[in-house]
Enzyme design. Sequence first.
Site, PDB file in Angstrom:
ATOM      1  N   SER A  18       0.849  -1.207   0.000  1.00 58.15           N
ATOM      2  CA  SER A  18       0.000   0.000   0.000  1.00 58.15           C
ATOM      3  C   SER A  18       0.872   1.239   0.000  1.00 58.15           C
ATOM      4  CB  SER A  18      -0.870   0.024   1.248  1.00 58.15           C
ATOM      5  OG  SER A  18      -1.610   1.236   1.302  1.00 58.15           O
ATOM      6  N   TYR A  52      -1.539  -0.626  11.144  1.00 56.56           N
ATOM      7  CA  TYR A  52      -1.794  -0.974   9.739  1.00 56.56           C
ATOM      8  C   TYR A  52      -0.707  -0.414   8.819  1.00 56.56           C
ATOM      9  CZ  TYR A  52      -3.713  -1.162   5.075  1.00 56.56           C
ATOM     10  OH  TYR A  52      -3.855  -1.397   3.734  1.00 56.56           O
TER      11      TYR A  52
HETATM   12  N1  NAP Z   1      -9.048  -0.529   0.164  1.00 53.98           N
HETATM   13  C1  NAP Z   1      -7.971   0.228   0.285  1.00 53.98           C
HETATM   14  O1  NAP Z   1      -8.053   1.463   0.379  1.00 53.98           O
HETATM   15  C2  NAP Z   1      -6.598  -0.405   0.270  1.00 53.98           C
HETATM   16  C3  NAP Z   1      -5.499   0.419  -0.005  1.00 53.98           C
HETATM   17  C4  NAP Z   1      -4.237  -0.145  -0.028  1.00 53.98           C
HETATM   18  C5  NAP Z   1      -4.052  -1.487   0.198  1.00 53.98           C
HETATM   19  N2  NAP Z   1      -5.151  -2.272   0.469  1.00 53.98           N
HETATM   20  C6  NAP Z   1      -4.915  -3.696   0.727  1.00 53.98           C
HETATM   21  O2  NAP Z   1      -5.620  -4.451  -0.245  1.00 53.98           O
HETATM   22  C7  NAP Z   1      -5.841  -5.764   0.261  1.00 53.98           C
HETATM   23  C8  NAP Z   1      -7.286  -6.151  -0.016  1.00 53.98           C
HETATM   24  O3  NAP Z   1      -8.142  -5.278   0.710  1.00 53.98           O
HETATM   25  P1  NAP Z   1      -9.506  -4.700   0.107  1.00 53.98           P
HETATM   26  O4  NAP Z   1      -9.367  -3.236   0.080  1.00 53.98           O
HETATM   27  O5  NAP Z   1      -9.865  -5.422  -1.133  1.00 53.98           O
HETATM   28  O6  NAP Z   1     -10.508  -5.005   1.326  1.00 53.98           O
HETATM   29  P2  NAP Z   1     -11.665  -6.091   1.508  1.00 53.98           P
HETATM   30  O7  NAP Z   1     -12.723  -5.902   0.488  1.00 53.98           O
HETATM   31  O8  NAP Z   1     -12.018  -5.998   2.960  1.00 53.98           O
HETATM   32  O9  NAP Z   1     -10.940  -7.495   1.219  1.00 53.98           O
HETATM   33  C9  NAP Z   1     -10.042  -8.074   2.144  1.00 53.98           C
HETATM   34  C10 NAP Z   1      -9.909  -9.547   1.829  1.00 53.98           C
HETATM   35  O10 NAP Z   1      -8.933 -10.116   2.707  1.00 53.98           O
HETATM   36  C11 NAP Z   1      -9.530 -11.197   3.420  1.00 53.98           C
HETATM   37  N3  NAP Z   1      -8.967 -11.304   4.764  1.00 53.98           N
HETATM   38  C12 NAP Z   1      -8.748 -10.317   5.667  1.00 53.98           C
HETATM   39  N4  NAP Z   1      -8.229 -10.813   6.784  1.00 53.98           N
HETATM   40  C13 NAP Z   1      -8.122 -12.161   6.605  1.00 53.98           C
HETATM   41  C14 NAP Z   1      -7.674 -13.235   7.414  1.00 53.98           C
HETATM   42  N5  NAP Z   1      -7.216 -13.037   8.646  1.00 53.98           N
HETATM   43  N6  NAP Z   1      -7.717 -14.482   6.902  1.00 53.98           N
HETATM   44  C15 NAP Z   1      -8.186 -14.695   5.661  1.00 53.98           C
HETATM   45  N7  NAP Z   1      -8.634 -13.731   4.843  1.00 53.98           N
HETATM   46  C16 NAP Z   1      -8.592 -12.468   5.314  1.00 53.98           C
HETATM   47  C17 NAP Z   1     -11.024 -10.862   3.460  1.00 53.98           C
HETATM   48  O11 NAP Z   1     -11.760 -12.045   3.666  1.00 53.98           O
HETATM   49  P3  NAP Z   1     -12.783 -12.192   4.899  1.00 53.98           P
HETATM   50  O12 NAP Z   1     -13.807 -11.102   4.713  1.00 53.98           O
HETATM   51  O13 NAP Z   1     -13.287 -13.577   4.741  1.00 53.98           O
HETATM   52  O14 NAP Z   1     -11.964 -11.998   6.136  1.00 53.98           O
HETATM   53  C18 NAP Z   1     -11.214 -10.297   2.054  1.00 53.98           C
HETATM   54  O15 NAP Z   1     -11.324 -11.339   1.129  1.00 53.98           O
HETATM   55  C19 NAP Z   1      -5.472  -5.722   1.738  1.00 53.98           C
HETATM   56  O16 NAP Z   1      -4.195  -6.299   1.906  1.00 53.98           O
HETATM   57  C20 NAP Z   1      -5.430  -4.235   2.050  1.00 53.98           C
HETATM   58  O17 NAP Z   1      -4.564  -3.944   3.100  1.00 53.98           O
HETATM   59  C21 NAP Z   1      -6.410  -1.754   0.491  1.00 53.98           C
END
Ligand code: NAP
Length: 264
Positions: free
Chosen positions: A140, A153
């Site tokens: 990120s 985070y």
């Molecule tokens: N959205 C943003 O602004 C942003 C920005 C930069 C980076 N990111 C990164 O992008 C990645 C994906 O996030 P997203 O934004 O797409 O959010 P999201 O829609 O909440 O997706 C997160 C995914 O990770 C899974 N997950 C989380 N904790 C877990 C655990 N302990 N064990 C297994 N699965 C787990 C969730 O599954 P469950 O619901 O089943 O737990 C879900 O499938 C993350 O690494 C996040 O840090 C996001």
Amino acid sequence: MSPTTPRPFAIVTGASSGIGYELAKLCAEDGYDLLIAADQPSIVEAAQGLRALGAGVETVQADLATLEGVDTLVAAVAGRQIDALLANAGHGLGGAFLDQDFAEARHVLDTNVTGTIYLLHKLARTMRDQGRGRILLTGSIAGLMPGTYAAVYNGTKAFIDSFSFALRHELEESGVTVTCLMPGPTDTEFFDRAGMTDTKVGQDQKKDDPAAVARTGYEAMKKGEGDVVAGLKNKLQAAMAAVTPQGVLADMHADMARPGGGKA
Ligand SMILES: NC(=O)c1ccc[n+]([C@@H]2O[C@H](COP(=O)([O-])OP(=O)(O)OC[C@H]3O[C@@H](n4cnc5c(N)ncnc54)[C@H](OP(=O)(O)O)[C@@H]3O)[C@@H](O)[C@H]2O)c1
């Protein structure tokens, strides 16, 4: 691909929603069979959507914050050749560090860092032995700045951003590439799950589209690039972060992530 050529095989973590689901879709559209993982039963629904794109899809429901959860995923690989490993599972946690529940803060660390590198330690070894493969880590731009009101985070993402390049260089001669996708604020379940919907960044109406973010990362992974920041605005922010004092960045982050800092 001839009917006798086996389809390539990809593993995508955090594939039940957001960026991970979009990454899995791109893999499916590109002809990969998939092993997808997440913590909640919604991973089964996600698999149905991906099968509709023609992919063979297996699911693992496991908490990837735990070594046992990661072991379950590794066992499901069952010795297959891994063409792509997309380690994307992660979550955030808003609020002042001292006001956070420590178990929740630890779960962020265990998911984003320990679970991720344990998975890599197991599966990237297999890929090194194969002499080929693509790895994508979701880091990120948050890793480029101190995360006032999301301190743990941002620290985890600083780790991933850094670790990714180090592993990439260790694997330089191996035929395995490592790419770090660095999104900015993206319109997923992330902010809701992190308890940040009352913050300025949580309420930002101009967050990036997860499909576009995933495509940027996927294309960089396919080309074997080192890292990619998704989106022009985030590229500028990343460039600015490199020349801005940490104290100023910490102040800017406080403004974006302060609890209650958004509109009531
Ligand atoms: N959205 C943003 O602004 C942003 C920005 C930069 C980076 N990111 C990164 O992008 C990645 C994906 O996030 P997203 O934004 O797409 O959010 P999201 O829609 O909440 O997706 C997160 C995914 O990770 C899974 N997950 C989380 N904790 C877990 C655990 N302990 N064990 C297994 N699965 C787990 C969730 O599954 P469950 O619901 O089943 O737990 C879900 O499938 C993350 O690494 C996040 O840090 C996001």
